[in-house]
Design a protein around this motif. Structure first.
Motif: not given
Length: 869
Positions: A4-6, A41-43, A45-48, A58-62
């Motif tokens: 999900a897009l943050p 970085k994450t914020l 990318l989320a803004e863009w 969107w994929m958030s890796l862990d």
């Protein structure tokens, strides 16, 4: 959800300049946003991505995504969730196989499904640094390499992902935004501080930004204290003193708000990072340590959990460094005791690498000694050379030198990582303190280390001799047995006992697989790759070497002789495929390896130097490449060397010397090959080439016959391709076109079977002309014919293979005229004999037999200067 897009925080500071930078990526580029933790970085990318909601997946890796199936399942889920992917897209129907990153049809299906989408899609992969496993990294590299034009890959990472970034930069395929761009400017910092009700004067704000270097996390930490500071100037004056003051002041402001019992726990666990709840309990003596860490994460974000089940915790580095420094200053005895507890915990968990590190930090030499005796062989078999070396360094040279076991272990690490001079010193130390009645284990280790040392010395006879009885030496020591078997296999390869070598290496590699020893499996694969090279299956050679590199990613593999061998074999494959630039790139690890060692192994390795020289020649840097090839050959003068290596160097140097117009150098290379190799097929080829250059075409064809009919064995299997190409050329010169066509078909068949394009890509122009004229008639061999011609055109082989010097070109320009050689000499102000020498060189380089023939050939190739008649 990870796909999900943050959502952006309510008081998020929008950064239009970075969004513009993100938008600057050209179609087909890969965008990499790379910076350490806390840079936003994450914020960003989320803004863009919020500007492209209908076309962004969107994929958030862990860490869980190191499971290959989970990684690809998440990628497909992210794509399927994107509004730009219609319901009838194949993306929704793709099933993830058991090993997706190794499943070529599956990867191709993913690429095809994305390629068929009606519009472009942005796939954002955030926290790519979480990927460390070989399979998903290989899959990601494949997706980057084969991405369709409509897929825009956007990667967020704390460090450069293991992709071919250097090559992508050269080709302009990657668009990067790094820490320097992510740093907050003064206006952005002002907006951030204002969002949490902190207002500073312009000079105060500039000072704060200078001291934090625009690091977003540092600014936020400063803001927490500034919001309650009665004297911002006093705060900033102390804050600006030095980095230690910055760390201490900020952390003290935060720690002052924590209950004492929580602060004590944080101090106790500061010696480890990361740590589990069980380790935290062992360090702090509190059974509820995990619950306390959970509450600290939820209440303060000073601790973050991660991993499967989120059972591992990490403190903010600024906080941890402060706590540990404070504890060392106040209670150094407690710090040592905490490290001992950590060593005991890791040892009980079967984790010898961190156990050794903690014991070393506890300065507990006895504990380090015990851990090394219990685990050093298995650690070396697992490729953990750095951990063993650091433990040895912690014990100190005098301690190690007094113990034969430790000296031998140190020598084995030295050999594995190429530090041969240091290995010799440790072997001498072991001999000096050798016991009168050594144990079987100690004797076996000594035999192995000596064998490993000899295996890197390059003397084939000695290698075979010292590995002769290794099989029976390591009874009950499986790791040592596998290492010994791989040495035996390499020794057998050096004396052309390939089948026996392959059988030994396959058995050893299988044993390593069963034992779960990835490093030894990788080493085994490189030996098997070398065996495939000797057999002439260069495609399989490269595949095995690439598999080895993928098994043990990171510096622990790159710093070993096994990785150097893999690098050389992959580079060799690229050279034979007529990819000289790729060859040079792949040689980088082998060339850099020597710079890190006491004894620069790769710097004195003739094969590495020879491959580099040949690649330079193929790229048009003929003089530089020929010099490298000459140095590679002369390096072998005082070293016993494999016949196959000598053959390779001669086969590469002779045509380079001819191309450079250096007949004396070519003759030297041939003489050396004849002396070293006798009448091997490789030498037969060089003799035939020399006869061809002398215009003795009939004699050349006769000399080549044993190679063509297969009665003469060769040391380098690809010589057969060269032989068929030369046979085709000689047939064309004799106007035997049908024979030439048959030879060309045989050359194509051999090229295709071996994956060897270089002889065709850089062969005579007449052969290339015939190849071009027959395109469309080669049936199954048509692709290899087109690949060879494409490589020839891309590399400009026709012009470069002429190899005329500037003075030879001046003579050539005057050959179409009616001037005699004496008149040409007068015009160029050189002697008559000099002109005749240049003319002979021109004839040889053009394959001409007369002045008229030379003029015709030069005119057909467009070699005359503008205005020449």
């Amino acid at each position: 959800m990870k796909t999900a897009l943050p959502r952006l925080p309510e008081r998020y500071v929008r950064r239009p300049r970075l969004v513009v930078a993100m938008e600057a990526a050209a179609p087909g580029h890969v965008t990499l946003v790379c910076a350490p933790a806390g840079y936003g970085k994450t914020l960003l990318l989320a803004e863009w991505a919020s500007r492209h909601p209908d076309s962004t997946a969107w994929m958030s890796l862990d860490a869980d995504d190191n499971d290959d199936r989970r990684f690809w399942s998440a990628v497909l889920t992210a794509l399927a969730s994107c509004p730009a992917v219609p319901q009838d897209s194949a993306v929704h129907r793709l099933a993830v196989p058991a090993r997706p990153s190794g499943d070529t049809p599956f990867l191709a299906a993913v690429v095809d499904a994305v390629d068929l989408l009606p519009g472009p899609v942005h796939l954002v992969l955030d926290d790519v640094h979480e990927l460390t496993a070989a399979d998903p990294l290989r899959g990601l590299a494949g997706l980057v390499r084969d991405r369709p034009p409509g897929l825009h890959l956007v990667l967020g990472s704390r460090s450069d992902p293991p992709l071919a970034l250097g090559r992508m930069r050269l080709s302009g395929e990657v668009h990067e935004i790094r820490a320097g761009a992510l740093r907050f400017s003064v206006p952005e910092a002002a907006e951030m501080l204002a969002g949490i009700d902190v207002v500073l004067r312009p000079d105060q704000l500039r000072l704060l930004v200078e001291q934090t270097e625009g690091w977003a996390a540092g600014l936020r930490l400063a803001a927490l204290s500034l919001r309650e500071a009665d004297d911002p100037d006093g705060f900033l004056a102390d804050f600006a003193g030095n980095s230690r003051a910055i760390s201490d002041y900020l952390v003290d402001e935060i720690l002052a708000r924590l209950p004492l019992e929580r602060l004590d726990l944080l101090r106790a666990v500061s010696v480890c990072d990361p740590l589990s709840a069980s380790l935290a309990a062992a360090l702090s003596g509190r059974p509820d340590a995990g619950e306390v860490l959970d509450s600290l994460e939820h209440d303060t974000s000073l601790v973050l959990s991660s991993g499967q089940g989120r059972t591992w915790y990490r403190m903010h580095p600024l906080l941890r460094s402060h706590l540990l420094a404070d504890l060392r200053r106040r209670r150094p005895d407690v710090v040592l005791d905490l490290h001992r507890r950590a060593a005991d915990w890791y040892d009980a968990q079967g984790q010898p690498v961190p156990a050794l590190a903690q014991a070393r930090q506890a300065r507990d030499h006895h504990r380090v000694d015990l851990l090394l005796r219990e685990n050093s062989v298995s650690l070396i078999a697992d490729g953990a050379h750095r951990a063993v070396r650091e433990a040895m360094d912690g014990l100190g040279g005098r301690y190690v030198d007094q113990d034969p076991w430790l000296s031998l272990v140190a020598a084995l690490v030295d050999v594995e990582t190429g530090a041969l001079a240091a290995a010799d010193v440790h072997l001498d130390r072991a001999d000096d303190v050798w016991p009168a009645e050594p144990t079987a284990d100690l004797t076996a280790l000594r035999v192995l280390v000596h064998a490993r040392r000899v295996s890197l010395a390059g003397d084939p006879r000695a290698m075979v001799q010292v590995t002769e009885d290794l099989d029976a030496t390591f009874d009950g020591q499986p790791e040592l047995a596998v290492i010994g078997e791989l040495d035996r296999a390499l020794a057998l390869l050096t004396v052309d006992r390939r089948r026996e070598a392959q059988a030994v290496a396959e058995a050893a590699t299988q044993r390593a697989r069963l034992g779960g020893q990835a490093y030894l499996v990788a080493r085994g694969l490189t030996v098997l790759a070398a065996a495939e090279s000797a057999r002439g299956d260069y495609r399989r050679m490269v595949t095995l070497a690439e598999e080895a590199d993928g098994l043990v990613p990171g510096t622990d593999w790159l710093a070993t002789a096994g990785a150097v061998l893999s690098s050389i074999l992959r580079a060799y494959g690229a050279l034979l495929r007529a990819e000289p630039a790729v060859c040079l790139d792949l040689l980088d690890p082998a060339l850099a390896f020597g710079e890190l060692q006491d004894e620069p192994l790769s710097a004195v390795d003739p094969t590495t130097r020879g491959l580099r020289g040949a690649a330079l020649v193929d790229l048009g840097r003929v003089v530089e490449g020929l010099d490298e090839l000459r140095r590679a050959r002369t390096q072998t003068a005082d070293q016993p060397r494999m016949a196959a290596t000598s053959a390779l160097l001669a086969l590469l140097e002779y045509p380079a010397a001819a191309l450079a117009g250096r007949p004396e150098a070519a003759r030297t290379a041939l003489d050396w090959a004849e002396h070293s190799l006798g009448d091997a097929g490789d030498v037969v080829l060089l003799r035939a080439r020399r006869l061809t250059a002398m215009g003795r075409h009939g004699a050349a064809a006769e000399a080549l016959r044993p190679l063509i009919d297969g009665t003469t064995p060769v040391l380098q299997p690809w010589v057969v391709v060269e032989a068929h190409v030369l046979d085709c050329h000689l047939a064309l010169l004799a106007e035997r076109r049908e024979h030439a066509r048959a030879s060309l078909h045989r050359a194509l068949a051999s090229s295709d079977d071996m994956d060897v394009l270089r002889p065709l890509a850089f062969g005579p122009a007449e052969v290339a002309d015939l190849l071009t004229s027959l395109l469309g008639s080669f049936d199954a061999r048509e692709p290899v014919a087109r690949r060879a011609l494409h490589a020839r055109f891309t590399l400009g082989a026709d012009d470069r293979r002429t190899g005329l010097t500037g003075r030879e070109r001046a003579v050539l320009d005057l050959l179409p005229s009616q001037r005699s050689f004496g008149e040409i000499a007068t015009e160029l102000t050189v002697s008559h004999s000099t002109v005749k020498t240049h003319v002979r060189a021109i004839y040889g380089k053009l394959g001409a037999t007369s002045r008229r023939d030379a003029v015709d050939r030069a005119r057909n190739r467009g070699l005359f200067s503008s205005g020449t008649s």
